[in-house]
Design a protein around this motif. Structure first.
Motif, PDB file in Angstrom:
ATOM      1  N   ALA A  41       2.802   7.337  11.818  1.00 28.46           N
ATOM      2  CA  ALA A  41       2.975   8.406  10.825  1.00 28.46           C
ATOM      3  C   ALA A  41       2.461   8.006   9.445  1.00 28.46           C
ATOM      4  O   ALA A  41       2.206   8.870   8.612  1.00 28.46           O
ATOM      5  CB  ALA A  41       4.463   8.764  10.709  1.00 28.46           C
ATOM      6  N   CYS A  42       2.304   6.717   9.216  1.00 29.81           N
ATOM      7  CA  CYS A  42       2.006   6.253   7.848  1.00 29.81           C
ATOM      8  C   CYS A  42       0.603   6.681   7.407  1.00 29.81           C
ATOM      9  O   CYS A  42      -0.389   6.322   8.030  1.00 29.81           O
ATOM     10  CB  CYS A  42       2.121   4.733   7.793  1.00 29.81           C
ATOM     11  N   PRO A  43       0.492   7.430   6.304  1.00 28.35           N
ATOM     12  CA  PRO A  43      -0.824   7.915   5.893  1.00 28.35           C
ATOM     13  C   PRO A  43      -1.756   6.810   5.415  1.00 28.35           C
ATOM     14  O   PRO A  43      -2.961   6.999   5.404  1.00 28.35           O
ATOM     15  CB  PRO A  43      -0.506   8.900   4.759  1.00 28.35           C
ATOM     16  N   HIS A  53       0.828  -1.215   0.000  1.00 26.51           N
ATOM     17  CA  HIS A  53       0.000   0.000   0.000  1.00 26.51           C
ATOM     18  C   HIS A  53       0.859   1.261   0.000  1.00 26.51           C
ATOM     19  O   HIS A  53       0.349   2.363  -0.165  1.00 26.51           O
ATOM     20  CB  HIS A  53      -0.905   0.043   1.241  1.00 26.51           C
ATOM     21  N   CYS A  54       2.143   1.094   0.240  1.00 21.91           N
ATOM     22  CA  CYS A  54       3.040   2.250   0.427  1.00 21.91           C
ATOM     23  C   CYS A  54       2.989   3.219  -0.758  1.00 21.91           C
ATOM     24  O   CYS A  54       3.073   2.801  -1.910  1.00 21.91           O
ATOM     25  CB  CYS A  54       4.466   1.735   0.612  1.00 21.91           C
ATOM     26  N   ILE A  55       2.850   4.507  -0.451  1.00 19.73           N
ATOM     27  CA  ILE A  55       2.842   5.517  -1.522  1.00 19.73           C
ATOM     28  C   ILE A  55       4.181   6.277  -1.563  1.00 19.73           C
ATOM     29  O   ILE A  55       4.294   7.326  -2.183  1.00 19.73           O
ATOM     30  CB  ILE A  55       1.653   6.503  -1.367  1.00 19.73           C
ATOM     31  N   ARG A  56       5.194   5.725  -0.856  1.00 16.89           N
ATOM     32  CA  ARG A  56       6.553   6.292  -0.870  1.00 16.89           C
ATOM     33  C   ARG A  56       6.571   7.769  -0.485  1.00 16.89           C
ATOM     34  O   ARG A  56       7.202   8.581  -1.156  1.00 16.89           O
ATOM     35  CB  ARG A  56       7.198   6.133  -2.253  1.00 16.89           C
ATOM     36  N   CYS A  57       5.859   8.091   0.577  1.00 24.53           N
ATOM     37  CA  CYS A  57       5.845   9.489   1.013  1.00 24.53           C
ATOM     38  C   CYS A  57       7.077   9.803   1.870  1.00 24.53           C
ATOM     39  O   CYS A  57       7.445  10.956   2.033  1.00 24.53           O
ATOM     40  CB  CYS A  57       4.565   9.783   1.792  1.00 24.53           C
ATOM     41  N   GLY A  58       7.671   8.778   2.470  1.00 24.79           N
ATOM     42  CA  GLY A  58       8.867   8.986   3.299  1.00 24.79           C
ATOM     43  C   GLY A  58       8.576   9.396   4.725  1.00 24.79           C
ATOM     44  O   GLY A  58       9.509   9.611   5.514  1.00 24.79           O
ATOM     45  N   ALA A  59       7.292   9.490   5.111  1.00 25.53           N
ATOM     46  CA  ALA A  59       6.969   9.952   6.479  1.00 25.53           C
ATOM     47  C   ALA A  59       7.542   9.010   7.541  1.00 25.53           C
ATOM     48  O   ALA A  59       7.978   9.451   8.605  1.00 25.53           O
ATOM     49  CB  ALA A  59       5.454  10.074   6.641  1.00 25.53           C
ATOM     50  N   CYS A  60       7.556   7.714   7.253  1.00 27.98           N
ATOM     51  CA  CYS A  60       8.064   6.766   8.262  1.00 27.98           C
ATOM     52  C   CYS A  60       9.567   6.940   8.473  1.00 27.98           C
ATOM     53  O   CYS A  60      10.078   6.723   9.568  1.00 27.98           O
ATOM     54  CB  CYS A  60       7.699   5.333   7.900  1.00 27.98           C
ATOM     55  N   LEU A  61      10.278   7.365   7.424  1.00 24.82           N
ATOM     56  CA  LEU A  61      11.716   7.615   7.590  1.00 24.82           C
ATOM     57  C   LEU A  61      11.926   8.831   8.494  1.00 24.82           C
ATOM     58  O   LEU A  61      12.794   8.844   9.362  1.00 24.82           O
ATOM     59  CB  LEU A  61      12.373   7.910   6.243  1.00 24.82           C
TER      60      LEU A  61
HETATM   61  S1  SF4 Z   1       4.882   6.318   5.816  1.00 26.23           S
HETATM   62 FE1  SF4 Z   1       6.407   4.929   4.956  1.00 26.23          FE
HETATM   63  S2  SF4 Z   1       5.238   3.033   4.615  1.00 26.23           S
HETATM   64 FE2  SF4 Z   1       3.715   4.645   4.876  1.00 26.23          FE
HETATM   65  S3  SF4 Z   1       3.276   5.334   2.813  1.00 26.23           S
HETATM   66 FE3  SF4 Z   1       4.877   6.674   3.595  1.00 26.23          FE
HETATM   67  S4  SF4 Z   1       6.810   5.724   2.926  1.00 26.23           S
HETATM   68 FE4  SF4 Z   1       5.198   4.189   2.697  1.00 26.23          FE
END
Ligand code: SF4
Length: 467
Positions: A370-372, A310-318
């Motif tokens: 944090a993951c949207p 499902h990951c949209i590669r937003c980077g919030a988890c990093l």
């Molecule tokens: S928070 Fe991490 S796992 Fe969730 S969508 Fe963004 S990059 Fe993907």
């Protein structure tokens, strides 16, 4: 040659001790947290939005077969070409074939993590093509001959001074470290390349099954030029990028902007549904989409961890991960860094070789919160640990857990072991760090947890004895 785990230990240890690196990352992320919270506050109900996004992605991924076919048919009806790549080699070979057929010389490329994943630049350069990254951050790391540091902010680890020095060395005569001046330096080089390029390569943030279009979001306008000026446009995307309906973007575009960079929405949002049509003045003559599997179907077949797709590669988890903030993006040694990278890399590149990434986590759950799209990231790290141990158990670990289970199941022995531990810990400072210290690997960088002076059982007994 180091194994992935040896390299990871070496790099993580070095970067964690680098205070300048820590200052840069903390500074960049401090601004991100403020901006993200402000944008989250603009949603009527962020938690409901997350739930809706998770359900939409669930629908997309659980009917991937239908959505992908619908996407491909609609795109092909407008003259686009779709190539289904099972793995990196097939994707690279297809792209190289187009480059040869078109007698290309220069290729511009906007940000595409899938292109990093299949090591496309190296393959193109080996074949003699000039490849220029058009995203500013990607261009900077390309000049440094480095991989992106973070999949949203590729040059996050560099200061303005580092970038000025780099431009001065590689481009020449750059004296100012003002961000606008530095951007103009890159812009002058890149504008020429757009005009010279025969082929533009991009990624895709989303693919819409209903309309057969790809959606690209960006802040610099470089992807729009990359995809429309050259004669041929090739988009490389993972099969999981599909969304069922065009209207789903009404949720996903602001969500990606908010979670990814603390923006209400990214500055440029392009929808591309085919090559230039008769009567249109812009766009490429040919448009190819490479749909990349590369072990994603292996993840799809796993009902427990399928939601990692499902990951949209937003980077919030990093951005919220305490491990990422300390060891930095390059230490992971993978295309996808941080918590989600630690979840999916063992699926993409082999569990036994990459299981160490799942161990490099405090399991604090900040990534999951944090993951949207509400991926249960920290539990997936535990699943990877369990799967790795089940697949290839280590005899000493099995023995250690057997002993621990025996002690914990025998209350009298547990009380005795705790009492012994309480006495032994007094002597620990005498042997700390020496070969006689059984915990020397742990105490090299940390303090040994102390056994409490009084156990709960003793405390309770004493309490009961009180009148
Ligand atoms: S928070 Fe991490 S796992 Fe969730 S969508 Fe963004 S990059 Fe993907």
């Amino acid at each position: 040659m180091n194994t992935p785990v040896e390299q990871f230990r070496e790099d993580a240890t070095r970067v964690a001790a680098d205070e300048q690196h820590r200052r840069l990352i903390q500074g960049a992320l401090g601004k991100y947290y403020v901006a993200r919270d402000r944008q989250v506050g603009r949603f009527q109900d962020w938690q409901s939005a997350r739930q809706a996004a998770a359900e939409t992605k669930w629908e997309a991924v659980n009917h991937l077969d239908q959505h992908l076919v619908s996407f491909a048919e609609k795109l092909e009806a407008r003259g686009g070409k779709v190539f289904w790549a099972n793995n990196s080699a097939e994707a690279r070979d297809y792209i190289l074939k187009i480059c040869r057929e078109k007698k290309a010389r220069c290729i511009v490329k906007s940000k595409a993590m899938t292109a990093e994943e299949i090591h496309l630049n190296a393959a193109l350069e080996k074949d003699g093509y000039e490849v220029v990254e058009s995203d500013l951050g990607e261009y900077i790391v390309q000049l440094r001959k480095e991989a992106p540091y973070h999949f949203v902010f590729p040059a996050m680890h560099l200061s303005r001074g580092d970038i000025r020095e780099l431009f001065d060395r590689e481009i020449g005569n750059v004296k100012s470290d003002n961000p606008e001046d530095l951007t103009m330096v890159a812009r002058r080089v890149l504008r020429k390349k757009y005009c010279e390029a025969d082929i533009g390569i991009s990624g895709a943030n989303f693919a819409i099954a209903e309309t057969g279009m790809i959606s690209i979001t960006e802040n610099e306008g470089n992807a729009r030029l990359t995809t429309s000026l050259p004669r041929v446009h090739i988009a490389v995307m993972g099969i999981e990028k599909v969304l069922p309906r065009l209207e789903d973007l009404a949720l996903f575009l602001p969500m990606l902007g908010t979670a990814g960079a603390g923006q209400a929405i990214t500055c440029y949002n392009s929808m591309i549904g085919g090559p230039r049509q008769p009567g249109e003045c812009d766009g490429p003559e040919e448009f190819h989409v490479v749909l990349l599997d590369n072990h994603r179907t292996r993840l799809l077949a796993d009902p427990e961890q399928r939601d990692a797709l499902h990951c949209i590669r937003c980077g919030a988890c990093l951005n919220v991960c305490p491990i990422f903030k300390n060891i930095g993006g390059h230490s992971y040694g993978t295309t996808y860094q941080g918590p989600i990278g630690s979840v999916i890399t063992p699926h993409f590149r082999g569990l036994q070789d990459w299981k160490h990434l799942s161990n490099a986590s405090s399991l604090c759950g900040a990534c999951t919160s944090a993951c949207p799209v509400k991926i249960d990231i920290h539990h997936h790290l535990l699943h990877n640990r369990r799967n790795a141990a089940t697949q290839k158990p280590r005899w000493w670990e099995k023995l250690a857990y057997k002993i621990a289970a025996g002690v914990l199941n025998w209350p009298e022995f547990y009380a005795f072991a705790t009492a012994v531990g309480r006495v032994m810990q007094k002597f620990h400072p005498l042997v700390k760090g020496s070969v006689l210290d059984p915990a020397r690997a742990w105490t090299k960088t940390r303090e040994l947890p102390q056994v409490a002076p009084q156990s709960f059982r003793d405390y309770w007994r004493a309490r009961e004895r009180k009148p």
